[in-house]
Design an enzyme around this catalytic site. Sequence first.
Site, mmCIF file in Angstrom:
data_model
loop_
_atom_site.group_PDB
_atom_site.id
_atom_site.type_symbol
_atom_site.label_atom_id
_atom_site.label_comp_id
_atom_site.label_asym_id
_atom_site.label_seq_id
_atom_site.Cartn_x
_atom_site.Cartn_y
_atom_site.Cartn_z
ATOM 1 N NE ARG A 33 -1.985 0.964 3.819
ATOM 2 C CZ ARG A 33 -2.582 0.958 5.005
ATOM 3 N NH1 ARG A 33 -3.900 1.097 5.076
ATOM 4 N NH2 ARG A 33 -1.880 0.800 6.114
ATOM 5 C CE LYS A 75 -2.588 -4.160 11.445
ATOM 6 N NZ LYS A 75 -1.707 -4.922 12.259
ATOM 7 C CG ASN A 102 -3.054 -16.319 10.845
ATOM 8 O OD1 ASN A 102 -2.993 -17.411 10.262
ATOM 9 N ND2 ASN A 102 -2.210 -15.963 11.786
ATOM 10 C CB SER A 128 2.071 -22.533 10.327
ATOM 11 O OG SER A 128 2.614 -22.595 11.639
ATOM 12 C CE LYS A 182 -1.132 -20.769 10.900
ATOM 13 N NZ LYS A 182 -1.203 -19.365 10.974
ATOM 14 C CG HIS A 185 -1.047 -25.230 12.913
ATOM 15 N ND1 HIS A 185 -0.668 -24.000 13.441
ATOM 16 C CD2 HIS A 185 0.090 -25.928 12.758
ATOM 17 C CE1 HIS A 185 0.648 -23.988 13.587
ATOM 18 N NE2 HIS A 185 1.133 -25.132 13.175
ATOM 19 C CG ASN A 186 -2.654 -20.742 14.553
ATOM 20 O OD1 ASN A 186 -1.974 -21.457 13.811
ATOM 21 N ND2 ASN A 186 -2.627 -19.426 14.469
ATOM 22 C CD GLU A 189 1.016 -21.852 17.718
ATOM 23 O OE1 GLU A 189 1.084 -22.177 16.515
ATOM 24 O OE2 GLU A 189 1.019 -20.672 18.084
ATOM 25 N NE ARG A 287 -2.349 -18.813 24.989
ATOM 26 C CZ ARG A 287 -1.720 -18.634 23.833
ATOM 27 N NH1 ARG A 287 -1.829 -17.477 23.186
ATOM 28 N NH2 ARG A 287 -1.005 -19.608 23.297
ATOM 29 N NE ARG A 445 -31.855 -31.671 26.768
ATOM 30 C CZ ARG A 445 -32.417 -32.173 25.684
ATOM 31 N NH1 ARG A 445 -32.615 -33.467 25.585
ATOM 32 N NH2 ARG A 445 -32.779 -31.386 24.704
HETATM 33 P P1 NDP Z 1 0.619 -7.089 9.582
HETATM 34 O O1 NDP Z 1 -0.454 -8.007 9.989
HETATM 35 O O2 NDP Z 1 1.219 -6.215 10.593
HETATM 36 O O3 NDP Z 1 0.068 -6.198 8.358
HETATM 37 C C1 NDP Z 1 0.832 -5.171 7.802
HETATM 38 C C2 NDP Z 1 0.634 -5.114 6.316
HETATM 39 O O4 NDP Z 1 -0.738 -4.940 5.985
HETATM 40 C C3 NDP Z 1 1.378 -3.946 5.700
HETATM 41 O O5 NDP Z 1 1.899 -4.372 4.460
HETATM 42 C C4 NDP Z 1 0.288 -2.906 5.539
HETATM 43 O O6 NDP Z 1 0.548 -1.957 4.542
HETATM 44 C C5 NDP Z 1 -0.864 -3.789 5.126
HETATM 45 N N1 NDP Z 1 -2.163 -3.157 5.299
HETATM 46 C C6 NDP Z 1 -2.774 -2.855 6.467
HETATM 47 N N2 NDP Z 1 -3.974 -2.286 6.225
HETATM 48 C C7 NDP Z 1 -4.112 -2.208 4.878
HETATM 49 C C8 NDP Z 1 -5.134 -1.733 4.021
HETATM 50 N N3 NDP Z 1 -6.262 -1.234 4.510
HETATM 51 N N4 NDP Z 1 -4.930 -1.831 2.689
HETATM 52 C C9 NDP Z 1 -3.794 -2.355 2.196
HETATM 53 N N5 NDP Z 1 -2.803 -2.836 2.955
HETATM 54 C C10 NDP Z 1 -2.958 -2.756 4.282
HETATM 55 O O7 NDP Z 1 1.793 -7.913 8.845
HETATM 56 P P2 NDP Z 1 2.444 -9.329 9.126
HETATM 57 O O8 NDP Z 1 3.480 -9.483 8.090
HETATM 58 O O9 NDP Z 1 2.811 -9.520 10.552
HETATM 59 O O10 NDP Z 1 1.275 -10.371 8.851
HETATM 60 C C11 NDP Z 1 0.620 -10.464 7.612
HETATM 61 C C12 NDP Z 1 -0.435 -11.527 7.671
HETATM 62 O O11 NDP Z 1 0.172 -12.773 7.975
HETATM 63 C C13 NDP Z 1 -1.511 -11.322 8.752
HETATM 64 O O12 NDP Z 1 -2.740 -11.744 8.264
HETATM 65 C C14 NDP Z 1 -1.047 -12.236 9.871
HETATM 66 O O13 NDP Z 1 -2.119 -12.639 10.708
HETATM 67 C C15 NDP Z 1 -0.472 -13.386 9.071
HETATM 68 N N6 NDP Z 1 0.503 -14.220 9.741
HETATM 69 C C16 NDP Z 1 1.450 -13.675 10.543
HETATM 70 C C17 NDP Z 1 2.390 -14.457 11.173
HETATM 71 C C18 NDP Z 1 3.429 -13.829 12.010
HETATM 72 O O14 NDP Z 1 4.192 -14.585 12.645
HETATM 73 N N7 NDP Z 1 3.529 -12.520 12.055
HETATM 74 C C19 NDP Z 1 2.406 -15.921 10.994
HETATM 75 C C20 NDP Z 1 1.429 -16.400 10.087
HETATM 76 C C21 NDP Z 1 0.514 -15.572 9.514
HETATM 77 P P3 NDP Z 1 1.339 -0.572 4.915
HETATM 78 O O15 NDP Z 1 2.795 -0.938 4.893
HETATM 79 O O16 NDP Z 1 0.987 0.354 3.830
HETATM 80 O O17 NDP Z 1 0.870 -0.157 6.246
#
Ligand code: NDP
Length: 476
Positions: A33, A75, A102, A128, A182, A185-186, A189, A287, A445
């Site tokens: 973005r 996200k 996710n 994962s 997935k 899986h979590n 976990e 938790r 019941r």
């Molecule tokens: P984040 O979840 O922190 O997301 C950040 C990214 O999303 C950035 O590239 C951001 O762009 C973009 N973004 C946010 N809002 C918008 C929007 N409205 N339009 C377009 N782009 C947008 O990043 P992660 O890399 O941590 O995770 C990515 C995905 O992977 C998530 O769904 C997460 O749940 C999943 N995941 C994460 C794991 C982990 O260990 N972190 C493991 C497995 C899955 P910008 O740079 O412009 O802000």
Amino acid sequence: EKAQIGVTGLAVMGRNLARNFARHGHTVALHNRSYGRTKELVEEFGHEGKFIPSESAADFVASLERPRRVVIMVKAGGPTDAVIDEFAPLLEPGDMLIDAGNAHYLDTRRREAALKAKGLHFVGAGVSGGEEGALHGPSIMPGGPKESYDALGPLLEDIAAKVDGEPCCVHVGPDGAGHFVKMVHNGIEYADMQLIAEAYDLLRQVGGHEPAEIAAIFQDWNEGRLGSYLIEITAEVLKQVDASTGKPFVDIVVDQAEQKGTGRWTVQAALDLGVPVSGIAESVFARALSGGPDVRKAAADAGLPGPTAEKTHAGDLKADVEQALFASKIVAYAQGFQQIQAASKEYGWDIDPGAMAKIWRAGCIIRAKFLDFIKQAYDKQPELATLLVDDYFLDAVSGAQDAWRRVAATAAQQGIPAPGFASALAYYDGLRAKRLPAALIQGQRDFFGAHTYHRVDKDGSFHTLWATEDRKEVDA
Ligand code: NDP
């Protein structure tokens, strides 16, 4: 030259996935973005392979060969919909949008149906392994249409973790199947982590061992049947000494476990499917309990009394806890796999449970030696009602049950919360029971709600006229 695959969303996960594709010789189109992240990736890692960065979505789409393969790594939730809405109009029939975030599987089902109507393939893929996995080889659980796997699978298999050369990636099933798996899986976990935490707590509180000693115990266990990534990292965490205080690291961390939501989703889905995933549920609730400081403080202030029992255990504590941990872990996995099978039936996904165990053997957080036995169990008998009746697992719980009971009893007598061990054992005994008190519940019941019951000795539904004097039974 055009790119074979594109990644939009270049935060930690997307960036590492893109680098992983490039390191495997694929030309990778890049988009985010805000352009900053794209530029940064090329500046820092451009030398690792061939990248085609684009500032606009249109340029990004134009840089891809057809059928286009666009991995979305943003996200989860609203942002994923925003990205889909931006890209869908730029794509042509046969192109693929792969959501590797996710996502909730019901969102994936909705998105898949909407994009199918436009001739686009939508693949919800569970990934994962965290940041490191994304870069060096994650476990990948792609759903979506089977046809799309022909064009997409080989690329995903290239970057996935490998066990004896076999990729930890397989087409899970249609629409939301990949994200569902997935999610479970979590959930597993969560359960695994809770059980390990309970084992630690008992070794410390009953056994009187210091964290460093418990680290050595876990290291030892890691060489045996419990061998797994989570056991391995537990030993590392327990070994850690805080630099500023010289205290064990576990003693300086606030004891409130946080969560991002996939464990909760797993339990919510299980409630809807009617599958008892008590191990996962207890771990989510544990938790939540830990994270409720007000309630905990109120309890402490009121001085809720604990037992006066001595800190002893009627057996070899270390050996018994190992048995309890292994048996409870088997139950947690058995429940998770049962949930996958139930959803597969509900949604017509035709998921091969053995293949799921196979792709979890490397790359992901729950990678463990014993997944091999789960795979073998389902390979032998794909319709297995529960893992507990497979020879290997039956043997393991038979050997463990006395120790398991001793550990649960010790925890209860000494007031050490072990909901994971206790509920796993209760589940096991519930399955084993020849007669359950569910019969009494049916009676209750029928008494207050005329909900009827079945008899053990004849067919049909019956109701007792509880309000009448003779309490006659009638056909219902
Ligand atoms: P984040 O979840 O922190 O997301 C950040 C990214 O999303 C950035 O590239 C951001 O762009 C973009 N973004 C946010 N809002 C918008 C929007 N409205 N339009 C377009 N782009 C947008 O990043 P992660 O890399 O941590 O995770 C990515 C995905 O992977 C998530 O769904 C997460 O749940 C999943 N995941 C994460 C794991 C982990 O260990 N972190 C493991 C497995 C899955 P910008 O740079 O412009 O802000």
